[in-house]
Write an enzyme that holds these catalytic residues in place. Structure first.
Site, PDB file in Angstrom:
ATOM      1  N   LYS A  22       0.635  -0.946   0.089  1.00  0.00           N
ATOM      2  CA  LYS A  22       0.017   0.150   0.198  1.00  0.00           C
ATOM      3  C   LYS A  22       0.732   1.555   0.093  1.00  0.00           C
ATOM      4  O   LYS A  22       0.700   1.835  -0.516  1.00  0.00           O
ATOM      5  CB  LYS A  22      -0.877  -0.516   0.661  1.00  0.00           C
ATOM      6  CG  LYS A  22      -1.953   1.917   1.557  1.00  0.00           C
ATOM      7  CD  LYS A  22      -2.645   1.825   2.266  1.00  0.00           C
ATOM      8  CE  LYS A  22      -1.640   2.429   3.205  1.00  0.00           C
ATOM      9  NZ  LYS A  22      -2.032   3.348   4.589  1.00  0.00           N
ATOM     10  N   ARG A  93      -4.295  10.010   3.725  1.00  0.00           N
ATOM     11  CA  ARG A  93      -3.157  11.447   4.248  1.00  0.00           C
ATOM     12  C   ARG A  93      -2.672  11.340   3.134  1.00  0.00           C
ATOM     13  O   ARG A  93      -1.941  12.541   2.284  1.00  0.00           O
ATOM     14  CB  ARG A  93      -2.344  10.645   5.919  1.00  0.00           C
ATOM     15  CG  ARG A  93      -2.660  10.925   6.835  1.00  0.00           C
ATOM     16  CD  ARG A  93      -1.446  11.508   7.653  1.00  0.00           C
ATOM     17  NE  ARG A  93      -0.825  12.404   7.373  1.00  0.00           N
ATOM     18  CZ  ARG A  93      -0.745  13.570   7.595  1.00  0.00           C
ATOM     19  NH1 ARG A  93      -1.391  13.868   8.616  1.00  0.00           N
ATOM     20  NH2 ARG A  93       0.751  14.570   7.252  1.00  0.00           N
ATOM     21  N   CYS A 117      -5.682   7.930   9.548  1.00  0.00           N
ATOM     22  CA  CYS A 117      -5.253   7.558  10.928  1.00  0.00           C
ATOM     23  C   CYS A 117      -4.838   9.110  11.774  1.00  0.00           C
ATOM     24  O   CYS A 117      -3.733   9.401  12.108  1.00  0.00           O
ATOM     25  CB  CYS A 117      -3.467   6.538  10.943  1.00  0.00           C
ATOM     26  SG  CYS A 117      -4.150   5.238  10.202  1.00  0.00           S
TER      27      CYS A 117
END
Length: 419
Positions: A22, A93, A117
């Site tokens: 990711k 983000r 997060c």
């Protein structure tokens, strides 16, 4: 909202295929904005953050075709919007990584301040300061970063005040199309940064010092699309290896990248695991034994990764002896600890260090995922908990782990998704 139910597991056994990373796929998807011709990525994981990135690119006018089998094609021929809106950016983000590519290729970018997060401030000032050194005019207004440059960005000598993966990636992409030479000192050396650099080179960028703390980029006038395969996910690999160690099992991770995991593999060996590896696989065998507690201190690559901290907290909670886990990268990254204590773990926080006395078993409980890696740690804990563990708010997990329940099921665990 989906939840996971987990029953106490026998030792995990079998083979698991690791997905693409990711943390490499997201910046490489954003790099597609730099290419004037079609750009095809493979080994892209099916994740919420990847889906959000594709939505963002489409919102800008790019054509994004999900070809199946982890392949995505991007065409920016009709890209005509330069604003990354709050509705998309608030959940991820990594959306900030669109800033450098948009500014470098089109001279303008409006990007909402990011979300993601809740593990600390993670300020974007390093991104902005570096781009300003390259000639960008930037203001933060009404929750948006508004960046402009007349003509091309200019090469600059940038010293990063602190190591930042995201800022290194943003500046690396921007510098690829800048006029002149850019040198980034104190650059992040994470494998995902290296993967991005290799992709940019395949597109025609001129970059030296790849994999070191000093990157030198000689800007070019244009970049072309290419076909590129995203590296394997070292954090997913580590998560499954820790799960096998905690359950005293034996597993093999296929499509892995052992070279990027030396710090984690060394700590697993310290915990008593036998670890063997080849070019693209890793095997771990606990020989049925309880792991031994280990001391961990997170730091930038090549040291121990912060994204494996929560998983090793669980390993220590179920190990012989006492282990200390110290977090130096992010503040507020021990939010999994109260949930693990609810499951019976013997843990105590002292500032940035968690002191953990190992026990044999935890107790099943209803627990709440607070961030991506904390979620994974609670799943691992459930594998060694008497009774049923229910993990709530697993949308965090879906941001970073592809088909996590089916992969655990393939190793013999009872992990089930419920509504």
């Amino acid at each position: 909202m989906d939840k996971l139910t987990i029953q106490a597991s026998k030792p995990l056994t079998g083979s698991v295929v690791i997905s693409g990373a990711k943390n490499a796929a997201l910046p490489i998807l954003m790099a597609g904005v730099l290419a004037e011709t079609d750009f095809v990525l493979s080994n892209v994981p099916e994740l919420r953050d990847v889906s959000t990135s594709c939505k963002l690119l489409r919102c800008l006018g790019a054509e994004v075709d999900e070809l199946g089998g982890g392949r995505i094609r991007i065409s920016t021929t009709n890209l005509n919007e330069f604003c990354a809106p709050y509705d998309l950016v608030k959940t991820m983000r990594a959306s900030i990584l669109i800033l450098g590519p948009l500014l470098a290729r089109f001279g303008t970018a409006d990007v909402s301040l990011p979300g993601g997060c809740a593990i600390g401030a993670r300020p974007v000032n390093l991104h902005l300061h570096g781009l300003e050194q390259m000639g960008a005019k930037i203001e933060v207004k009404e929750g948006y970063i508004k960046a402009r440059v007349d003509g091309r960005l200019k090469g600059a000598h940038i010293f990063m005040d602190m190591i930042s993966v995201g800022a290194t990636e943003n500046l690396l992409m921007a510098a690829a199309l800048a006029d002149g030479i850019t040198i980034i000192e104190n650059a992040a050396q994470e494998p995902e940064v290296t993967d991005l650099a290799h992709c940019l080179i395949a597109m025609g960028a001129k970059i030296t010092g790849v994999g070191t703390a000093t990157l030198k980029i000689e800007g070019v006038e244009r970049l072309q699309g290419c076909e590129y395969r995203v590296m394997p996910d070292r954090i997913e690999t580590g998560t499954f290896l820790v799960a096998a160690a905690v359950t005293r099992g034996r597993i093999r991770c296929e499509n892995a990248d052992p070279a990027s995991m030396e710090a984690v593999l060394a700590k697993l060996e310290d915990a008593g695991a036998t670890v063997t590896s080849g070019e693209d696989w890793i095997e771990l065998d606990m020989h049925g034994k309880q792991p031994k507690a280990v001391n961990i201190k997170t730091a930038p690559y090549p040291a121990f990764p912060t994204d494996m901290q929560a998983q090793f907290c669980v390993l220590n909670a179920l190990a012989q002896g006492t282990g200390r886990v110290t977090e130096t990268i992010f503040e507020n990254r021990f939010m999994h600890v109260p949930e693990l204590i609810r499951m019976g773990a013997n843990m105590e926080l002292e500032g940035h260090t968690c002191i953990i006395q190992g026990i044999d078993k935890l107790n099943g409980a209803q627990v709440m995922a607070t961030d991506l890696r904390a979620s994974a740690s609670l799943v691992i804990a459930g594998l060694m908990a008497e009774g049923t563990t229910l993990v709530d708010r697993i949308y965090h997990l879906d941001r970073g782990y592809e088909h996590i329940e089916s992969k655990f099921q393939g190793l013999g665990a009872e992990v089930i998704r419920v509504k």
